[in-house]
Design an enzyme around this catalytic site. Structure first.
Site, mmCIF file in Angstrom:
data_model
loop_
_atom_site.group_PDB
_atom_site.id
_atom_site.type_symbol
_atom_site.label_atom_id
_atom_site.label_comp_id
_atom_site.label_asym_id
_atom_site.label_seq_id
_atom_site.Cartn_x
_atom_site.Cartn_y
_atom_site.Cartn_z
ATOM 1 N N GLU A 200 11.888 13.046 -0.219
ATOM 2 C CA GLU A 200 10.799 12.416 -0.958
ATOM 3 C C GLU A 200 9.437 12.948 -0.516
ATOM 4 O O GLU A 200 8.567 13.188 -1.343
ATOM 5 C CB GLU A 200 10.859 10.896 -0.774
ATOM 6 C CG GLU A 200 9.618 10.131 -1.196
ATOM 7 C CD GLU A 200 9.410 10.122 -2.692
ATOM 8 O OE1 GLU A 200 10.351 10.459 -3.421
ATOM 9 O OE2 GLU A 200 8.291 9.780 -3.124
ATOM 10 N N HIS B 117 15.058 12.707 11.785
ATOM 11 C CA HIS B 117 13.884 12.805 12.667
ATOM 12 C C HIS B 117 13.005 11.560 12.535
ATOM 13 O O HIS B 117 12.066 11.397 13.303
ATOM 14 C CB HIS B 117 13.087 14.093 12.434
ATOM 15 C CG HIS B 117 12.438 14.214 11.093
ATOM 16 N ND1 HIS B 117 12.321 15.399 10.434
ATOM 17 C CD2 HIS B 117 11.852 13.317 10.283
ATOM 18 C CE1 HIS B 117 11.708 15.226 9.281
ATOM 19 N NE2 HIS B 117 11.409 13.959 9.164
ATOM 20 N N HIS B 118 13.303 10.711 11.564
ATOM 21 C CA HIS B 118 12.586 9.430 11.491
ATOM 22 C C HIS B 118 13.272 8.381 12.349
ATOM 23 O O HIS B 118 12.826 7.247 12.408
ATOM 24 C CB HIS B 118 12.536 8.940 10.041
ATOM 25 C CG HIS B 118 11.753 9.844 9.155
ATOM 26 N ND1 HIS B 118 10.395 9.715 8.995
ATOM 27 C CD2 HIS B 118 12.116 10.900 8.405
ATOM 28 C CE1 HIS B 118 9.962 10.662 8.169
ATOM 29 N NE2 HIS B 118 10.986 11.390 7.800
ATOM 30 N N ARG C 52 1.833 1.012 14.849
ATOM 31 C CA ARG C 52 1.400 0.844 13.459
ATOM 32 C C ARG C 52 1.873 -0.515 12.956
ATOM 33 O O ARG C 52 2.614 -1.217 13.629
ATOM 34 C CB ARG C 52 1.951 1.973 12.592
ATOM 35 C CG ARG C 52 3.462 2.055 12.566
ATOM 36 C CD ARG C 52 3.955 3.341 11.943
ATOM 37 N NE ARG C 52 3.970 3.255 10.493
ATOM 38 C CZ ARG C 52 4.845 3.938 9.722
ATOM 39 N NH1 ARG C 52 5.740 4.732 10.275
ATOM 40 N NH2 ARG C 52 4.808 3.824 8.417
ATOM 41 N N SER D 197 13.107 6.178 -14.135
ATOM 42 C CA SER D 197 12.021 6.952 -14.728
ATOM 43 C C SER D 197 11.956 8.347 -14.110
ATOM 44 O O SER D 197 11.855 9.357 -14.808
ATOM 45 C CB SER D 197 10.707 6.206 -14.530
ATOM 46 O OG SER D 197 9.623 7.090 -14.575
ATOM 47 N N SER D 198 12.034 8.409 -12.784
ATOM 48 C CA SER D 198 11.932 9.708 -12.110
ATOM 49 C C SER D 198 13.094 10.618 -12.460
ATOM 50 O O SER D 198 12.915 11.820 -12.649
ATOM 51 C CB SER D 198 11.914 9.521 -10.596
ATOM 52 O OG SER D 198 10.711 8.955 -10.201
ATOM 53 N N LYS E 246 3.948 30.054 3.550
ATOM 54 C CA LYS E 246 3.058 29.676 2.457
ATOM 55 C C LYS E 246 1.604 29.744 2.902
ATOM 56 O O LYS E 246 0.747 30.312 2.214
ATOM 57 C CB LYS E 246 3.382 28.264 1.971
ATOM 58 C CG LYS E 246 4.693 28.225 1.256
ATOM 59 C CD LYS E 246 4.900 26.900 0.589
ATOM 60 C CE LYS E 246 5.820 27.054 -0.593
ATOM 61 N NZ LYS E 246 5.194 27.527 -1.810
ATOM 62 N N THR F 99 7.015 26.889 5.642
ATOM 63 C CA THR F 99 5.689 26.350 5.346
ATOM 64 C C THR F 99 4.620 27.296 5.865
ATOM 65 O O THR F 99 3.591 27.508 5.220
ATOM 66 C CB THR F 99 5.520 24.960 5.978
ATOM 67 O OG1 THR F 99 6.698 24.202 5.754
ATOM 68 C CG2 THR F 99 4.342 24.239 5.363
ATOM 69 N N SER G 134 -1.340 27.222 -5.267
ATOM 70 C CA SER G 134 -0.994 28.617 -5.518
ATOM 71 C C SER G 134 -1.514 29.113 -6.863
ATOM 72 O O SER G 134 -1.588 30.321 -7.088
ATOM 73 C CB SER G 134 0.525 28.804 -5.474
ATOM 74 O OG SER G 134 1.031 28.363 -4.245
ATOM 75 N N HIS H 210 13.175 11.680 3.398
ATOM 76 C CA HIS H 210 12.559 12.944 3.788
ATOM 77 C C HIS H 210 12.386 13.893 2.610
ATOM 78 O O HIS H 210 11.283 14.386 2.401
ATOM 79 C CB HIS H 210 13.225 13.615 4.980
ATOM 80 C CG HIS H 210 12.383 14.760 5.392
ATOM 81 N ND1 HIS H 210 11.279 14.619 6.203
ATOM 82 C CD2 HIS H 210 12.348 16.034 4.961
ATOM 83 C CE1 HIS H 210 10.648 15.768 6.270
ATOM 84 N NE2 HIS H 210 11.278 16.643 5.526
ATOM 85 N N ASP I 237 6.797 21.786 -26.496
ATOM 86 C CA ASP I 237 6.687 20.443 -25.915
ATOM 87 C C ASP I 237 7.718 20.361 -24.804
ATOM 88 O O ASP I 237 8.319 21.371 -24.430
ATOM 89 C CB ASP I 237 6.942 19.350 -26.972
ATOM 90 C CG ASP I 237 6.267 18.031 -26.580
ATOM 91 O OD1 ASP I 237 6.597 17.497 -25.505
ATOM 92 O OD2 ASP I 237 5.391 17.552 -27.319
ATOM 93 N N TYR J 180 8.730 15.785 0.577
ATOM 94 C CA TYR J 180 8.523 17.126 0.009
ATOM 95 C C TYR J 180 8.359 17.073 -1.499
ATOM 96 O O TYR J 180 7.717 17.937 -2.094
ATOM 97 C CB TYR J 180 9.639 18.074 0.448
ATOM 98 C CG TYR J 180 9.546 18.344 1.928
ATOM 99 C CD1 TYR J 180 8.345 18.801 2.474
ATOM 100 C CD2 TYR J 180 10.579 18.089 2.795
ATOM 101 C CE1 TYR J 180 8.204 19.000 3.834
ATOM 102 C CE2 TYR J 180 10.446 18.284 4.159
ATOM 103 C CZ TYR J 180 9.243 18.739 4.668
ATOM 104 O OH TYR J 180 9.107 18.917 6.014
ATOM 105 N N HIS K 85 0.847 -1.201 0.000
ATOM 106 C CA HIS K 85 0.000 0.000 0.000
ATOM 107 C C HIS K 85 0.882 1.249 0.000
ATOM 108 O O HIS K 85 0.689 2.158 -0.815
ATOM 109 C CB HIS K 85 -0.931 -0.015 1.218
ATOM 110 C CG HIS K 85 -1.529 1.318 1.540
ATOM 111 N ND1 HIS K 85 -2.460 1.922 0.732
ATOM 112 C CD2 HIS K 85 -1.310 2.180 2.564
ATOM 113 C CE1 HIS K 85 -2.804 3.103 1.256
ATOM 114 N NE2 HIS K 85 -2.108 3.282 2.377
ATOM 115 N N TRP L 105 7.167 -0.056 3.755
ATOM 116 C CA TRP L 105 7.605 0.667 2.550
ATOM 117 C C TRP L 105 8.996 1.232 2.758
ATOM 118 O O TRP L 105 9.679 1.568 1.806
ATOM 119 C CB TRP L 105 6.617 1.771 2.171
ATOM 120 C CG TRP L 105 6.810 3.093 2.856
ATOM 121 C CD1 TRP L 105 6.425 3.406 4.129
ATOM 122 C CD2 TRP L 105 7.430 4.278 2.321
ATOM 123 N NE1 TRP L 105 6.770 4.700 4.414
ATOM 124 C CE2 TRP L 105 7.376 5.272 3.323
ATOM 125 C CE3 TRP L 105 8.012 4.604 1.088
ATOM 126 C CZ2 TRP L 105 7.899 6.552 3.144
ATOM 127 C CZ3 TRP L 105 8.523 5.893 0.923
ATOM 128 C CH2 TRP L 105 8.466 6.847 1.941
#
Ligand code: HEA
Ligand code: HEA
Ligand code: CUA
Ligand SMILES: [Cu+2]
Lengths: 375, 525, 282
Positions: free
Chosen positions: B255, B302-303, B450, B169-170, B331, B328, B268, B253, B106, B257, B77, B142
């Site tokens: 990722e 922080h993880h 979890r 790909s990315s 924003k 943030t 925006s 991390h 293009d 963002y 998931h 994951w």
């Protein structure tokens, strides 16, 4: 109803629901100073965030309400204001500094594991905890602690008990008011030792020792879980700590030592196949059935069957090595570190004579000792 | 500004037709569409897994799936949603919109653009196909933490190669986007005149180029630990399981963002349109985005507060993480200031955008609470974190994707989306979303870990509520499909400028946008 | 409005990407099967690889034709430059993951394993470098910097110089110098790889240093191995440039493909310098 009113009702419903079942919506009631600090810090943070939230969204929803085209609002045309922008950069920084201060103090306190009264080593296994009292009163006590909830309750064939999934066969026992240092390590994958009421959570990393500490202010039973995904039964390896008075603790220690003395194996004891297999069945249920299943059928292909397995029916040397040393890189752990020679002999004897396996062979504890020595 | 010359309207498209058109296309609009459809399919695939998870968690006890399979579901998931749904969806938006918004004919590398997309189906096949192989899919979460991931069966190898392919790909997609933005802007479109969506994507693309290779390195080390006897994550050989976490989160991390910055960009674009007022603080928006991106490289641990790092390390990562609240916040304040004294209407895109700000900010606050190391030690690996990241990912990234879809559907299809379905979709989504995920905060605080298939009795009520909410939310998404299908098939014709106050080059071309646009670069003043 | 010369080249629909995807699917699933002992994994990898080679030939062939046919204007050229730069940056980040791992184990992981608390698990463990972990089964000899590696450093640095010399030849329209320079560079690259192969064989044989020799072996072989792979790719790129030079491609003003290959070669060169210092020397 306006959008705002609808949302307000919505939020209130939740808050109402929360108040109704307090204790289950917040951090658990703290029983150590650290947990207390964490609890208060969380409350403070929540309030600050709530305040900012209400302020920001008060403005936004007022604008949503008042500055809508259907009420005839005409759009203004401003699109920047350096002063405001600087203010709303600086003010959050100040708020954050205010938050960081208590947090810093607590972090430093949490890390201070010096001068413990008692040191306990906890080892994570798939899927149980092993405890070793290393220093202080109770030194030398060691036991394995596993889930005691019956499988029938989990599968819904029996009613679930009060402490469903949060109960173990051998709880950790510690005296109240003493500084307990817990050394954490693991045997296979990463686990985490977590007792919410103590404000303690520490990963147990295979091959490394990490430490944490707590000093419980109250007697009672406190429960937690393994908090790092560790495979199939990650959800089924709870932690149960009994905090008792000093006298009760001394009594418990004495009882543990006495029990060890009473059940000390006579190395010269002669076992019969039946006796050994019967003991092996218990060892198997406690240590192996999680993977290889009580019926020995395993859960292929992840966990191979032992019923009819070539290695179990073949020469015993190889099976002894497998159980003793495990299979690196697989879930099959090295049980040599966890089980006594007798238990290993018993469980191997059992697997060679249970289910459809009937080699009629018996492995004596001394053979395990010999295999260890050969290593 | 006559952006479209008559010959462009003839749709002079001579290439292959039928399926081959889609397989061989070099047109950014075709490719964008494929990305979006792919992402939607993966979203439903990941959603079905989520609903199975929620079904198992409806009551204490094991009813629906076995623990082993449950862990596979959780893992897949997460992987499917992150790599299959959210990221490709944003790339789809980039493909469709960036050339239109900067006046380019293009993407810079149209053929490579095709390959970037067509790498995804093989990767998805490997990933989802791993459910069918012996041993099943990887069940290591994951985050693929070693050494659990070293224990897994061949499903893990499939996930590793899928990650390699998606990474390629990315990276190609990101390079394409960077080059397109830097090199193909219409004359007069200076950097500080670029629409914010373009800015956020430029910065996101840099993040992608910087961190996807690191993820590739991390999973490669797992692969060699699994099969070639290396000892990166094995203490007995001098390695360290925690090393994996450092490498993974150095990717992980940034990722997250990557999954939120383009969402900021979409919001925006939408808020000014429906507030009929220019975006407040354009420049500070750009600087804030850049600050978030730069900070995202120094907060990864922080993880890992519970891995037992020295106090000084914990403090550094705590402070750095907290700092992200500042840009943030800028924003959020800018969006509110844009709405202030506007002349607002609330069509579906605006509803989702406002919903985004409201609910995302809640997720941001819980993130901040997680950032406080002592508190995180309590909530790490609990449902509190699950609540946090679904607030920022579902109500954040996903809602922004919904908003953007409704906003640009007229440009894509030539028809206005149904306001009725859209509004239903929004209200059902926001109500059920909160019903599903708000109680998870309580569960986490009260001590529910979890990634568990079964839990203590004290967690039963909130889990039941969460499951009901999740099913409500899941089925609400069928409205989204309905809205898209109806819009694609017909409905009120959309004008070139489909929304009254919409600004930007994309609204100067007809709706639907012709196959080729801006073959002659427009002039921007 | 607009200027006809601004037309940016947008290629026609192409069948090559899908071949690339099929190739990677074959190689990916084949490798999974191979690693797990399911046949015919190895054949699938081979098939995928052949498809990949076909795709690369076809795709790059077409790019070369388009380039020589004059389809690419100045703006496309600029796009190529940007993209190659950022591609190399992504490669840098890939190596950074492995350099980071090396840095981590040497300055954080190993010292931690050897601290007082961990003596409980690994009594008597000395966290010195080179190190293969607390459970060293067989003795091994670590790699020495001042033999072949130093020579290899010299070789790669020289190859960077010969490549620049070739570039000057191209700029000054001295085709002979261009071709000779390229050939020399490739030759040096091949010699480098030859030494590397010899060094590996020596490590596995005489020094008992293997990929499985704990963390030292893991980091050593992964870092130098990936570098070697990149040298190989770079050498192939240069070989293509050599053939194109012989075929008369490139002008002093338009030769981006050559420059791209050169950038890549210099990048590989710089990675080696880092490798030499942190893997072999320190
Ligand atoms: C889109 C994705 C996204 C986003 C945007 C964020 C944003 C943030 N995240 Fe989150 N996070 C995840 C996705 C995301 N996260 C995921 C997927 C995980 C779990 C991964 C896993 O383990 O599986 C995770 C986990 C995670 C953790 C680890 C938890 C744990 O496992 O123990 C932490 C800890 O610090 C954290 C922090 C933050 C912070 C501080 C922000 C900040 O960026 C938020 C900033 C925003 C605000 C603060 C609100 C707006 C600001 C204002 C209105 C200004 C005024 C405010 C103040 C001054 C207070 N996140
Ligand atoms: C990236 C985005 C993303 C998104 C969009 C979601 C969406 C959802 N997630 Fe997410 N989730 C993650 C990312 C995401 N998640 C990650 C990264 C993790 C961590 C994984 C890990 O621990 O390793 C996680 C973990 C996670 C957990 C914790 C599992 C555990 O710890 O064991 C849960 C539990 O409730 C959950 C629930 C949901 C739900 C209910 C949704 C809903 O939004 C889904 C909505 C549902 C649908 C869209 C389905 C619609 C289908 C139908 C209506 C049926 C119709 C059928 C057909 C047409 C065939 N998720
Ligand atoms: Cu042990 Cu989770
Ligand atoms: Cu993070």
């Amino acid at each position: 109803m306006s959008v705002r009113a609808r949302l307000a009702v919505f939020v209130l419903t939740f808050l109402g629901a929360s108040a109704a079942s307090a204790g289950e919506v917040n951090l658990q009631v703290p029983v150590t100073e650290i947990a207390e600090q964490i609890y208060d810090m969380h409350t403070l943070m929540l309030l600050i965030c709530l305040l900012i939230f209400v302020a920001v969204f008060g403005v936004m929803f007022w604008s949503v309400y008042a500055h809508r085209k259907s009420r005839g609002a005409i759009a203004a045309n401003f699109h920047e204001n350096t002063t405001v922008e600087i203010v709303w950069t600086i003010v959050p920084v100040l708020i954050l500094l205010g938050m960081a201060y208590p947090a810093t103090r607590t972090v430093i306190a949490m890390k201070d594991t010096s001068d413990p009264d008692i040191t306990i080593k906890a080892t994570g296994y798939q899927w149980k905890w092993g405890y070793d009292y290393l220093k202080g009163e109770g030194e030398g006590i060691r036991f394995v602690s596993a889930l005691s909830t019956p499988q029938d309750q989990i599968d819904g064939r029996a009613d679930k008990g009060e402490h469903y999934l949060l109960e173990v066969d051998n709880p950790v026992v510690v005296p109240v008011g003493k500084k307990i240092r817990v050394l954490l390590t693991a045997n296979d994958v990463i686990h985490a030792w977590w007792v919410p009421a103590f404000g303690v959570k520490q990963d147990a990393i295979p091959g490394f020792i990490r430490d944490t500490w707590f000093r419980a202010d109250k007697v009672g039973v406190f429960r937690g879980n393994c908090a790092e995904l560790c495979g199939k039964d990650h959800g089924f390896m709870p932690i149960e700590v009994h905090v008792v008075t000093e006298e009760e603790y001394s009594a418990w220690v004495a009882e543990q030592h006495a029990r060890v003395a009473a059940t000390a194996e006579d190395p010269a004891r002669q076992w019969t196949l039946q006796e050994l297999a019967a003991r092996g069945q218990e060892v198997f249920a406690a240590n192996c059935a999680a993977c290889h299943q009580a019926d020995g059928k395993g859960m292929p292909p992840a966990f191979p069957p032992l019923d009819g397995a070539a290695i179990v029916l073949g020469p015993k040397g190889e099976q002894i090595t497998t159980v003793l040393n495990g299979r690196p890189g697989t879930a099959m752990a090295a049980f040599g570190k966890q089980l006594s020679d007798t238990d290993l002999a018993a469980v191997i004897t059992y697997t060679r004579n249970a289910w459809g396996n009937s080699t009629g062979e018996m492995i004596a504890p001394s053979e395990i000792g010999a295999a260890r020595a050969a290593n | 500004m006559a952006a479209v010359t008559p010959d462009q309207l003839h749709g002079h498209h001579h290439g292959p037709t039928g399926l081959m058109r889609w397989i061989t296309t070099t047109n950014h609009k075709d490719i964008g569409t494929m990305y979006l459809v792919f992402a939607l399919i993966m979203f439903f695939a990941g959603g079905v897994m989520a609903l199975t998870i929620r079904a198992e968690l409806f009551q204490p006890g094991l009813q629906v799936v076995q623990p082993e399979f449950f862990n596979q579901l959780t893992t897949m998931h997460g992987l499917v949603m992150v790599f299959g749904a959210i990221m490709p969806a944003f790339v789809g938006f980039a493909n469709w919109q960036i050339p239109l918004m900067i006046g380019a004919s293009d993407m810079a590398f149209a053929r490579m653009n095709n390959w970037s997309f067509w790498l995804l189906p093989p990767a998805a096949l490997l990933l989802v196909g791993s459910f069918l192989v012996p041993g099943g899919a990887t069940a290591a979460g994951w985050t693929l933490y070693a050494p659990l991931s070293v224990q897994m069966g061949m499903g893990m190898d499939m996930a590793i190669f899928a990650v390699h392919i998606m990474g390629a790909s990315s990276i190609m997609g990101a390079i394409n986007i960077v080059v397109t933005i830097l090199n193909m802007r219409a004359p007069g479109m200076t950097m500080m005149k670029m629409p914010l969506f373009v800015w956020t994507w430029l910065i996101t693309a840099y993040l992608l180029i910087a961190v996807m290779p690191v993820l590739a390195g991390a999973v490669t080390m797992i692969l060699t630990d699994r099969h070639f006897g290396t000892a990166f994550f094995n203490a007995a050989g001098g390695g360290d399981p925690v090393l994996f976490q450092h490498v993974f989160w150095f990717f992980g991390h940034p990722e997250v963002y990557i999954m939120i910055l383009p969402a900021f960009g979409i919001v925006s674009q939408i808020i000014p349109t429906f507030a009929r007022k220019p975006l407040f603080g354009y420049a500070s928006m750009v600087y804030a985005t850049a600050s978030i991106a730069i900070l995202s490289f120094v907060v990864w641990a922080h993880h890992m507060f519970t891995t037992g790092m020295p106090a000084a390390t914990q403090l550094f990562f705590m402070y750095a993480t907290m700092l992200i609240a500042v840009p943030t916040g800028v924003k959020v304040f800018n969006w509110v200031a844009t709405m202030w004294k506007g002349s607002m209407t609330f069509e579906t895109p605006m509803l989702f955008a406002v919903g985004f700000i409201f609910v995302f900010t809640m997720g941001g606050f819980t993130g901040l609470i997680c950032a406080i190391a002592p508190i995180d030690i309590q909530v790490q690996d609990t449902y509190y974190v699950v609540a946090h990241f679904h607030y920022v990912l579902v109500a954040g990234s996903l809602f922004a994707l919904f908003a953007g879809t409704y906003y640009w559907l007229p440009k894509w299809t030539g028809h206005m989306p149904s306001e009725k379905i859209g509004k239903w979709h929004f209200w059902c989504s926001i109500v059920f979303f909160n019903l599903a995920f708000f109680p998870m905060h309580f569960l986490g605080l009260a001590g529910m870990p979890r990634r568990i298939p079964d839990y203590g009795l004290q967690f039963a009520d909130f889990n039941a509520i969460a499951t009901i909410g999740a099913f409500g939310f899941g089925f609400s998404q069928l409205l989204f499909v309905l809205a898209i299908v109806k819009c694609a098939r017909g409905g009120e014709r959309a004008a070139a400028r489909s929304w009254e106050a919409a600004e930007g080059l994309e609204w100067t071309v007809p709706s639907p946008a012709p196959h080729h646009t801006f073959e002659e670069a427009p002039l921007v003043r | 409005m607009g200027h006809a010369s601004d037309h940016y080249f947008v290629p026609e629909p192409s069948k090559f990407p899908i071949f690339g995807s099929i190739a990677l699917l074959l190689m990916g699933s084949g490798a999974v099967m191979w690693l797990n002992g399911v046949s015919p994994g190895n054949w699938m990898v081979l098939a995928g690889f052949l498809v990949l080679v076909y795709m690369l030939f076809g795709w790059f062939g077409q790019v070369v034709r388009e380039s020589e046919g004059g389809s690419y204007g100045r703006k496309v050229d600029k796009s190529f430059r940007w993209s190659m730069g950022w591609f190399i940056f992504s490669e840098v980040m890939f190596f950074a993951a492995f350099f980071g791992a090396l840095f981590y184990v040497r300055s954080i992981g190993l010292p931690w394993l050897g601290d007082a608390d961990n003596a409980l698990l690994w009594p008597g463990f000395e966290p010195t470098w080179p190190n293969a972990g607390p459970i060293v089964e067989e003795a091994f000899t670590p790699m020495e910097a001042w033999g072949i590696p130093a020579l290899n450093t010299l070789i790669l640095l020289t190859s960077g110089a010969t490549l620049t010399w070739a570039h000057w030849g191209l700029l000054k329209e001295k085709r002979g110098q261009l071709i000779n320079g390229l050939a020399l560079t490739i030759l040096l690259g091949v010699i480098f790889l030859g030494f590397q192969a010899y060094e590996y064989a020596h490590a596995y044989g005489a020094m008992n240093l293997k990929l499985t020799t704990g963390i030292y072996g893991s980091t050593f072989f992964m870092l130098t191995g990936f570098h070697g792979l990149h040298v190989t790719i770079g050498a192939i790129m240069l070989t293509v440039m050599l053939f194109r030079s012989v075929a008369g491609h490139f002008t002093p003003h338009r030769h981006f493909a050559f420059e791209a290959a050169a950038w890549y070669w210099h990048f590989v060169d710089v990675v080696w310098l880092f490798l030499f210092v942190v893997v072999y020397w320190l």
